[in-house]
Design an enzyme around this catalytic site. Structure first.
Site, short mmCIF file in Angstrom:
data_model
loop_
_atom_site.label_atom_id
_atom_site.label_comp_id
_atom_site.label_asym_id
_atom_site.label_seq_id
_atom_site.Cartn_x
_atom_site.Cartn_y
_atom_site.Cartn_z
CG HIS A 1 -3.32 -5.26 2.81
ND1 HIS A 1 -2.77 -4.44 1.85
CD2 HIS A 1 -3.46 -6.47 2.22
CE1 HIS A 1 -2.59 -5.12 0.74
NE2 HIS A 1 -3.00 -6.36 0.92
CG ASP B 1 -1.78 -1.27 1.25
OD1 ASP B 1 -2.19 -1.73 0.17
OD2 ASP B 1 -2.02 -1.80 2.35
P1 NAI Z 1 -0.21 -18.46 -5.26
O1 NAI Z 1 -1.41 -19.33 -5.34
O2 NAI Z 1 0.51 -18.15 -6.52
O3 NAI Z 1 0.83 -19.06 -4.24
C1 NAI Z 1 0.46 -19.53 -2.99
C2 NAI Z 1 1.39 -20.67 -2.63
O4 NAI Z 1 1.03 -21.10 -1.32
C3 NAI Z 1 1.28 -21.88 -3.58
O5 NAI Z 1 2.56 -22.23 -4.05
C4 NAI Z 1 0.69 -22.96 -2.70
O6 NAI Z 1 1.14 -24.26 -3.01
C5 NAI Z 1 1.19 -22.52 -1.33
N1 NAI Z 1 0.43 -23.10 -0.22
C6 NAI Z 1 -0.90 -23.35 -0.12
N2 NAI Z 1 -1.17 -23.93 1.06
C7 NAI Z 1 0.00 -24.02 1.73
C8 NAI Z 1 0.37 -24.51 3.00
N3 NAI Z 1 -0.52 -25.04 3.84
N4 NAI Z 1 1.67 -24.46 3.35
C9 NAI Z 1 2.59 -23.92 2.51
N5 NAI Z 1 2.30 -23.45 1.29
C10 NAI Z 1 1.02 -23.50 0.92
O7 NAI Z 1 -0.70 -17.09 -4.54
P2 NAI Z 1 0.09 -15.70 -4.47
O8 NAI Z 1 -0.32 -14.86 -5.62
O9 NAI Z 1 1.52 -15.97 -4.23
O10 NAI Z 1 -0.59 -15.05 -3.17
C11 NAI Z 1 -0.38 -15.60 -1.90
C12 NAI Z 1 -1.18 -14.83 -0.85
O11 NAI Z 1 -0.69 -13.49 -0.73
C13 NAI Z 1 -2.67 -14.71 -1.17
O12 NAI Z 1 -3.42 -14.90 0.00
C14 NAI Z 1 -2.81 -13.26 -1.62
O13 NAI Z 1 -4.10 -12.75 -1.43
C15 NAI Z 1 -1.81 -12.59 -0.73
N6 NAI Z 1 -1.39 -11.25 -1.16
C16 NAI Z 1 -1.07 -10.35 -0.18
C17 NAI Z 1 -0.70 -9.07 -0.49
C18 NAI Z 1 -0.37 -8.11 0.59
O14 NAI Z 1 -0.19 -6.92 0.29
N7 NAI Z 1 -0.22 -8.51 1.83
C19 NAI Z 1 -0.63 -8.61 -1.90
C20 NAI Z 1 -0.90 -9.66 -2.84
C21 NAI Z 1 -1.29 -10.91 -2.48
#
Ligand code: NAI
Length: 345
Positions: free
Chosen positions: A184, A155
């Site tokens: 957020h 942000d």
């Molecule tokens: P993604 O789906 O590409 O990657 C998520 C990864 O987590 C996958 O590799 C999956 O296998 C793994 N995963 C799922 N369950 C798991 C577990 N129990 N233990 C370990 N790994 C596990 O998703 P992406 O795009 O990387 O986003 C991840 C998270 O970050 C989402 O919740 C998203 O909303 C959040 N996010 C947060 C932001 C922020 O500003 N804080 C900004 C953008 C996304």
């Protein structure tokens, strides 16, 4: 020896974030945990000629606890981007049902294996996943509010970029001249333009319509990415940059003991009652909200103090209105996260 663990390391955020961490000279060991492809990502990154030793940790099956335990053993910093991202039409709150239990279970392992680590939560909805983490750690008797961080840096990154475009200033020079407080998610995100800073002359020329559009873009900038990716997820590369920027501040504070005072503090979503003067801020200015994003000053990998935006920054009436809207949304998410753990076994 500094060990960093990334949980969700094979994902859209996890991979570029791990790459950036591999390049950090302060990291001695980088442990990559994921339920898929952690070993592949680790093998790939391990060929880069920087000091960090990279290890992959991937459970063989659902019962396999060895992988997560080995990833977390002796870790100083645990970064969690594990879980599902948004698709078009979804809000961050829609992710709660899946991501809440992922965070609960990962944090239980962190609390048991490396209770002294600093923990950075990226998984959404951050407004609720951070309270989930806190409740799990409280149940285990190892909660240290100075070491639990909700990562809201994206942000700030967006606010610096968008304001820079608007007033024709290099975004890099805006760090610290704009702070993003609150939470957020949508209207819980509150950008504050520091009118006492060197940008005041330029920012005062922004028209009310431009200001409104700027605030909306900071609050809902994530939607632009979700829409443009058209079903392929949400922000990953800008998030990896932002997550790394925050992690780097924590690592600098571990290496240097205290963050260099010339370094501008980053903002993070934290548990206020556990911080010096946090309860006072919560009661006096935030209607008792327990979690809120504020600029934090780090020392040895934990929060030494924070900047009270109501004392140190000049908050306009407009911004105060935004804070009161934010508090409504935050209340619900905090209660949802807290109750989720209280209702769990
Ligand atoms: P993604 O789906 O590409 O990657 C998520 C990864 O987590 C996958 O590799 C999956 O296998 C793994 N995963 C799922 N369950 C798991 C577990 N129990 N233990 C370990 N790994 C596990 O998703 P992406 O795009 O990387 O986003 C991840 C998270 O970050 C989402 O919740 C998203 O909303 C959040 N996010 C947060 C932001 C922020 O500003 N804080 C900004 C953008 C996304």
């Amino acid at each position: 020896m500094v060990k960093v663990t990334v949980c969700g390391a094979a994902g859209g955020i996890g991979q570029p974030l791990s790459l950036l961490l591999k390049l950090n000279q302060n990291v001695d060991e980088l442990a990559l945990f994921d339920i898929v492809n952690a070993n592949g990502v680790a093998a790939d990154l391990s060929h880069i000629c920087s000091p960090a030793k990279v290890t992959g940790h991937q459970p063989a099956n659902k019962e396999d606890k060895l992988a997560i335990t080995s990833a977390l053993t002796n870790s100083d910093l645990v970064i969690i981007p594990a879980g599902v991202p948004r698709k078009p039409g979804m809000t961050r709150a829609d992710l709660f049902n899946i991501n809440a239990s992922i965070i609960r279970d990962l944090i239980a392992n962190v609390g048991k294996t490396c209770p002294n680590a600093a923990i950075l939560i990226i998984s959404n909805p951050v407004n609720a996943t951070v309270p989930i983490a806190a409740e799990v750690l409280k149940k285990l008797g190892v909660f240290n509010p100075k070491k639990l961080f909700g990562v809201t840096t994206l942000d700030s990154v967006r606010a610096e970029t968008f304001l820079g475009e608007l007033i024709n200033e290099p975004p890099k020079s805006l760090k610290g001249k704009i702070s993003v407080i609150g939470g957020h998610s949508g209207d819980t995100i509150v950008p504050l333009i520091n009118v006492n800073s060197t940008i005041s002359a330029k920012s005062s020329k922004i028209t009310p319509a431009q200001y409104k559009e700027f605030v909306h873009r900071v609050q809902f900038g994530g939607d632009e990415v979700v829409k443009a990716k058209n079903g392929a997820g949400s922000a990953t590369l800008s998030m990896a940059y932002a997550g790394y920027r925050f992690a780097e501040s924590v690592l600098d504070s571990v290496a240097g003991g205290q963050t260099n005072t010339s370094v501008v503090p980053e903002t993070s979503y934290v548990y206020l009652p556990g911080l010096p003067n946090g309860e006072e801020l919560s009661k006096k200015s935030l209607n008792g909200a327990t979690y809120f994003s504020v600029p934090v000053i780090l020392e040895k990998g934990e929060i030494k103090s924070f900047i009270n935006p109501f004392d140190s920054l000049t908050i306009t009436e407009n911004e105060k209105q935004l804070v009161s809207v934010a508090l409504n949304g935050l209340d619900k998410s905090i209660a949802q996260g807290t109750n989720f753990v209280k209702g769990s076994k």
